[in-house]
Design an enzyme around this catalytic site. Sequence first.
Site, PDB file in Angstrom:
ATOM      1  N   HIS A   1       5.791   5.013  -6.333  1.00 29.46           N
ATOM      2  CA  HIS A   1       4.762   4.658  -5.367  1.00 29.46           C
ATOM      3  C   HIS A   1       4.758   5.559  -4.151  1.00 29.46           C
ATOM      4  O   HIS A   1       4.212   5.213  -3.115  1.00 29.46           O
ATOM      5  CB  HIS A   1       4.880   3.193  -4.917  1.00 29.46           C
ATOM      6  CG  HIS A   1       4.815   2.238  -6.052  1.00 29.46           C
ATOM      7  ND1 HIS A   1       3.651   2.014  -6.764  1.00 29.46           N
ATOM      8  CD2 HIS A   1       5.769   1.476  -6.638  1.00 29.46           C
ATOM      9  CE1 HIS A   1       3.905   1.137  -7.716  1.00 29.46           C
ATOM     10  NE2 HIS A   1       5.177   0.804  -7.668  1.00 29.46           N
TER      11      HIS A   1
ATOM     12  N   GLU B   1      -1.127  -9.114  -5.340  1.00 29.27           N
ATOM     13  CA  GLU B   1      -2.529  -8.787  -5.601  1.00 29.27           C
ATOM     14  C   GLU B   1      -2.694  -8.312  -7.034  1.00 29.27           C
ATOM     15  O   GLU B   1      -1.714  -7.982  -7.708  1.00 29.27           O
ATOM     16  CB  GLU B   1      -3.035  -7.728  -4.608  1.00 29.27           C
ATOM     17  CG  GLU B   1      -2.430  -6.363  -4.810  1.00 29.27           C
ATOM     18  CD  GLU B   1      -2.981  -5.316  -3.838  1.00 29.27           C
ATOM     19  OE1 GLU B   1      -3.474  -5.665  -2.759  1.00 29.27           O
ATOM     20  OE2 GLU B   1      -2.900  -4.129  -4.180  1.00 29.27           O
TER      21      GLU B   1
ATOM     22  N   LYS C   1      -0.752  -6.196   6.251  1.00 33.36           N
ATOM     23  CA  LYS C   1      -1.598  -5.946   5.080  1.00 33.36           C
ATOM     24  C   LYS C   1      -2.454  -7.154   4.732  1.00 33.36           C
ATOM     25  O   LYS C   1      -3.473  -7.034   4.060  1.00 33.36           O
ATOM     26  CB  LYS C   1      -0.738  -5.549   3.871  1.00 33.36           C
ATOM     27  CG  LYS C   1       0.147  -4.320   4.099  1.00 33.36           C
ATOM     28  CD  LYS C   1      -0.606  -3.106   4.624  1.00 33.36           C
ATOM     29  CE  LYS C   1       0.319  -1.966   4.998  1.00 33.36           C
ATOM     30  NZ  LYS C   1      -0.123  -1.187   6.152  1.00 33.36           N
TER      31      LYS C   1
ATOM     32  N   ARG D   1      -2.013   6.151  11.959  1.00 34.82           N
ATOM     33  CA  ARG D   1      -1.202   7.261  12.469  1.00 34.82           C
ATOM     34  C   ARG D   1      -1.652   8.525  11.777  1.00 34.82           C
ATOM     35  O   ARG D   1      -2.492   8.501  10.903  1.00 34.82           O
ATOM     36  CB  ARG D   1       0.263   7.013  12.135  1.00 34.82           C
ATOM     37  CG  ARG D   1       0.423   6.722  10.635  1.00 34.82           C
ATOM     38  CD  ARG D   1       1.845   6.762  10.183  1.00 34.82           C
ATOM     39  NE  ARG D   1       2.037   6.077   8.923  1.00 34.82           N
ATOM     40  CZ  ARG D   1       1.825   6.604   7.718  1.00 34.82           C
ATOM     41  NH1 ARG D   1       1.358   7.837   7.606  1.00 34.82           N
ATOM     42  NH2 ARG D   1       2.037   5.917   6.619  1.00 34.82           N
TER      43      ARG D   1
END
Lengths: 498, 178
Positions: free
Chosen positions: A235, A200, A116, A292
Site C-alpha cells: 500500500h 470500506e 478519514k 500537505r
Amino acid sequence: MFRRVLIANRGEIAVRIAQTLQEMNIEAVAVYSDADANAKHVMVANRAYPLGGLTPAESYLDTEKILNIACKAGVDAIHPGFGFLSEKADFAKACKDAGIVFIGPSPDAIEVMGDKIASKLEMQEANVPVVPSWTGDPDDTQALEKAAEELGYPILVKAAAGGGGKGMRVVQDASELEAAVDGAKREAEKAFGDNRVFIERYITKPRHIEFQIFGDTHGNVVHLFERECSIQRRHQKIFEETPSPALTPELREAMGKAAVEAAKAIDYVNAGTVEFILDDEGRFYFLEMNTRLQVEHPVTEMTTGQNLVRAQLLVASGEPLPFKQEDLTQTGHAIECRIYAEDPDNQFFPSTGKIAVYHEPVGPGIRVDSGIRQGDEVTIHYDPMLSKLIVWDKTRNAALEKIRWALKNYVILGVTTNIGFLRDLVWHPALRAGNIDTHFLERHSIISKVDEERREEAMAITAMALKSRRPVDTGAQASESGNTTSAPWFQAGSWRNV
Amino acid sequence: MTTYKFTPPYCDEPVPVKVDTNDNRFFEVCFEERCSQWEFHWENDDGGWARNPQTGMLHKFYIYVVEENIHLWLDGYLWHIERETPQAKRRQGATGEKEVGDITAPMPGNVLKILVNQGDTVEPNQPLVIMESMKMEMTLSAPAKAWVSEITCEPGQLVEMNTVLVKMEAVKDEPVLS
C-alpha cells in the site's frame, strides 16, 4: 515575504525545501536528531539546531522542542514537509498561537481531512463520490461482522487517522476480520497515536489517481492535474507518473473539477492532494485528502513547470497564487521512482547499513531529490526512503526509457536498495502498455535475473580490481566512528589478503 | 600471477580465476585455460572501467568489498560475489524458512510483541512475533505445526537481521481417533 523559515523535517524533503528557500533569499533553518547530526539536510541549511534523541518521538515529532527552537532562532514560519508533524492539526495551531506561520492549510482543514471518517462525510455533502464504508464501533464485533457482510468481502480496514498504508489491512473473509482489525488498531496507535479504524468496500482492480490542488487566502482554488500512483507495494507508492495513461480529457476535467470542489468545501488554503480511486469502468471515488506537500510532487513540477514549494511560501505569506487555472498546462511526461533501502528479494523488508558507494545519474530531464550521500548511515529509526529519481521527456515511452537508463546509472553499494527491482519494473510489458492498477505487484512478479553469460566478465573485473588495488591495511575498526572523509574504499579494511 | 576463488550468484562451487599484469593497466584473466586480455582503469576511488581490446567493448564498474563479500555494480546490474567461501549454500532471498526450525528476524528492528509461550504447540501460519522497523509492523508466523522450545527475545528488544527470536521443534501430527 519571510526572512527565515524552519524546516521541521529530515531527509530529501528537507534538502529540497532548503533549496527553494535559498533561491528565494530566505534563510533555511534545519533541526536534527542525534542520529542525523552529520546528515545532508543539516549541511545544506543556513542555520541548524539539535533536537537530541534518536526516535521520531524524541526529535522530529516533539512539538515543544521544535517550537522552542523556532522562537530561539527567530523564524517567521515553519515548513513541516510531509510525514512527521505535517498533518498534525495541534501543531499547526500551536504555531499560530506562537505567532509563527505554519506553511500549510488551517488547523481546521487538517483536522477534517486528517480524519478519514469525517472527511468522507464532508465530501458526501459536497457531492464528491465516495467508496461505500461503515464507520461504526469496530469493538462491537457483531455489528462489525454484519457491516462487513453487507459491504461484501473483500473489505479494507483503515485507520481513521491513516496515511501511507499504515494501519491498513485487506480482509478476504470473515475469519480474518477480528485479527485484521486488532492489527490495524495497533499499527495505527503506533503510527498516529490514534487507534480508531473503519472498514470500506475493497475495489478490485483500482487505479490510484490523485489531483494536486492549491488554494490561496484570496479565495482562489486550482488543480495542477493528476498523478497516477497505482504501482504500490504494501500500500505504499513506489512509481508515480503524470499524465495518467488511464485518463481521457473528459475524465481528467471531471476529476479535476471534483478535486477543486472538495478543496473549496473546506476553504482549503495551500498545497493539497485529493486522492481518488478509479475503477475499471471509469468511475472515480474520493479516497482521502492529504493536507500537505506530497512525496511525488516533483512529477507535477516537471510537467507544469511550477515550483510547488515556492507557491507554498507565496501563499503562506498571504500573496495570491502565482498561477490561474487557465495558465496551467501539462507538457510531456514525468515519472518518479522512490529509492528505498529495502530488499525486494526478502518481502521488501527495510535494510540498514552504511552507504559505501553512491553515484547519482546525471543528464537532461533527470532530477534526483536525495537526502543522502556517500558515507551516510541508514538506521532503523526513520522511513527507509533514501531519495527520489524523477525524469521528464516528451512522451511516456521516452520517459520510461530515460528512467530505466537513470536507474541503471544510479549506484548505491553498501545498503540493499530497490533500484534493480525498479529497473526491471519500468520495463515490464504490462506497465509499458499502461495496464496497471494497485495490485500490479501482487499479480506480476518482477524477477531480477543476472545474465549468466556475463558471470565471467563480472569475475574478471572483480579479479582485476582486487589485483590492481593494494591499499594499506587501515584496520576495519578505525573507520567505524561516524562519517569520516576517508575514501570508502579503505573503510572496509578488507583488503589484507590481496 | 594471482589466483582468486569466487562464488558468483547461483553457483555452488567457487570458480578459480587467474589474473596477471605487468603495469596495472593491461591484464590477462584466465578461467582454466580460457584467457582474455583486458585494459583496466580506475576512474575514482570506487570504480572505473574495463575494456576488451579485441571488441572495444567498455564495461563500467563500481566495487565495494566487505570481508568475503564483494558488491559489484557492472553496467547497471548488481553482482554479489563471495570470495573463497565454500559454504555458498545460503543464498540471498532464500531466507524464508520453509521448514520448522528457528524463527529469525527478517530485518533489523524492534521486537514489539511475542504472541506465544515456551512449550506451546503452534499451527501453521499462527502468528509468533510482531516486529517493527522504520515504522512498519511485521508479523512472523509459524511455517508449520511445531513446538516452541525456547523464546530467545523479549518485547522492546532491538535485534539485528537474522537474530534467532524463537526456537521451534517439529511435531508429528497427532494420531486421528477413529
